[in-house]
Scaffold this motif. Structure first.
Motif, PDB file in Angstrom:
ATOM      1  N   GLY A 133      -1.854   0.940  -2.044  1.00 48.92           N
ATOM      2  CA  GLY A 133      -1.738   0.428  -0.674  1.00 48.92           C
ATOM      3  C   GLY A 133      -1.006   1.404   0.230  1.00 48.92           C
ATOM      4  N   GLU A 134       0.084   1.981  -0.268  1.00 48.81           N
ATOM      5  CA  GLU A 134       0.831   2.960   0.522  1.00 48.81           C
ATOM      6  C   GLU A 134      -0.024   4.188   0.796  1.00 48.81           C
ATOM      7  N   ARG A 135      -0.789   4.645  -0.213  1.00 47.53           N
ATOM      8  CA  ARG A 135      -1.685   5.789  -0.018  1.00 47.53           C
ATOM      9  C   ARG A 135      -2.728   5.486   1.056  1.00 47.53           C
ATOM     10  N   LEU A 136      -3.286   4.306   0.996  1.00 49.96           N
ATOM     11  CA  LEU A 136      -4.301   3.908   1.972  1.00 49.96           C
ATOM     12  C   LEU A 136      -3.713   3.868   3.379  1.00 49.96           C
ATOM     13  N   LEU A 137      -2.531   3.277   3.521  1.00 52.89           N
ATOM     14  CA  LEU A 137      -1.895   3.212   4.841  1.00 52.89           C
ATOM     15  C   LEU A 137      -1.562   4.605   5.361  1.00 52.89           C
ATOM     16  N   ASN A 138      -1.146   5.493   4.482  1.00 48.26           N
ATOM     17  CA  ASN A 138      -0.853   6.865   4.906  1.00 48.26           C
ATOM     18  C   ASN A 138      -2.118   7.582   5.360  1.00 48.26           C
ATOM     19  N   GLN A 139      -3.224   7.333   4.679  1.00 46.95           N
ATOM     20  CA  GLN A 139      -4.485   7.950   5.074  1.00 46.95           C
ATOM     21  C   GLN A 139      -4.976   7.412   6.409  1.00 46.95           C
ATOM     22  N   LEU A 140      -4.707   6.146   6.683  1.00 44.96           N
ATOM     23  CA  LEU A 140      -5.136   5.537   7.937  1.00 44.96           C
ATOM     24  C   LEU A 140      -4.217   5.919   9.093  1.00 44.96           C
ATOM     25  N   ASP A 141      -3.123   6.591   8.793  1.00 47.65           N
ATOM     26  CA  ASP A 141      -2.154   7.013   9.805  1.00 47.65           C
ATOM     27  C   ASP A 141      -1.607   5.812  10.576  1.00 47.65           C
ATOM     28  N   VAL A 142      -1.244   4.766   9.843  1.00 48.43           N
ATOM     29  CA  VAL A 142      -0.693   3.555  10.429  1.00 48.43           C
ATOM     30  C   VAL A 142       0.772   3.798  10.794  1.00 48.43           C
ATOM     31  N   ARG A 194       3.941  -5.789 -14.160  1.00 46.98           N
ATOM     32  CA  ARG A 194       4.776  -4.873 -13.372  1.00 46.98           C
ATOM     33  C   ARG A 194       4.041  -3.569 -13.092  1.00 46.98           C
ATOM     34  N   GLU A 195       3.344  -3.053 -14.114  1.00 45.49           N
ATOM     35  CA  GLU A 195       2.588  -1.813 -13.923  1.00 45.49           C
ATOM     36  C   GLU A 195       1.472  -2.001 -12.908  1.00 45.49           C
ATOM     37  N   MET A 196       0.791  -3.137 -12.961  1.00 46.46           N
ATOM     38  CA  MET A 196      -0.281  -3.415 -12.001  1.00 46.46           C
ATOM     39  C   MET A 196       0.277  -3.539 -10.585  1.00 46.46           C
ATOM     40  N   GLU A 197       1.406  -4.230 -10.434  1.00 49.49           N
ATOM     41  CA  GLU A 197       2.025  -4.358  -9.110  1.00 49.49           C
ATOM     42  C   GLU A 197       2.397  -2.992  -8.558  1.00 49.49           C
ATOM     43  N   THR A 198       2.958  -2.148  -9.412  1.00 50.02           N
ATOM     44  CA  THR A 198       3.339  -0.810  -8.986  1.00 50.02           C
ATOM     45  C   THR A 198       2.119   0.001  -8.584  1.00 50.02           C
ATOM     46  N   ALA A 199       1.056  -0.097  -9.364  1.00 47.01           N
ATOM     47  CA  ALA A 199      -0.170   0.649  -9.061  1.00 47.01           C
ATOM     48  C   ALA A 199      -0.801   0.159  -7.764  1.00 47.01           C
TER      49      ALA A 199
END
Length: 90
Positions: free
Chosen positions: A40-49, A30-35
């Motif tokens: 992934g969300e951080r990466l998508l936010n940085q890519l301005d998707v 569960r911790e790994m899935e959350t991490a």
């Protein structure tokens, strides 16, 4: 009978240990899935998707604009034909 209890106790302890290990493994999963999800969300936010809802809204606006454009093209063609017909009658 004392010999029978010792293996049972040993098996009970082993079963408890396996159960605890399985619970710990689920917690780690569960911790790994959350991490991974957070990364992934951080990466998508940085890519301005663009988010799906925003994409759908813009697509709907573009489809509506295209339909209006086609209707205006047809109207202009009809008016041009009418104008050409009235000028030819003079």
């Amino acid at each position: 009978m004392t010999t029978n209890r010792a293996p049972n106790r040993l098996l009970d302890e082993f079963a408890r240990l396996v159960t605890d290990a399985a619970g710990a493994a689920q917690g780690v999963r569960r911790e790994m899935e959350t991490a991974v999800r957070a990364q992934g969300e951080r990466l998508l936010n940085q890519l301005d998707v663009v988010q799906r809802e925003e994409f759908d809204a813009v697509r709907d606006m573009a489809m509506k604009a295209r339909a209006e454009n086609e209707a205006l093209k047809k109207r202009v063609s009809e008016l041009e034909a009418k104008l050409a017909g009235s000028q030819g009658a003079e």
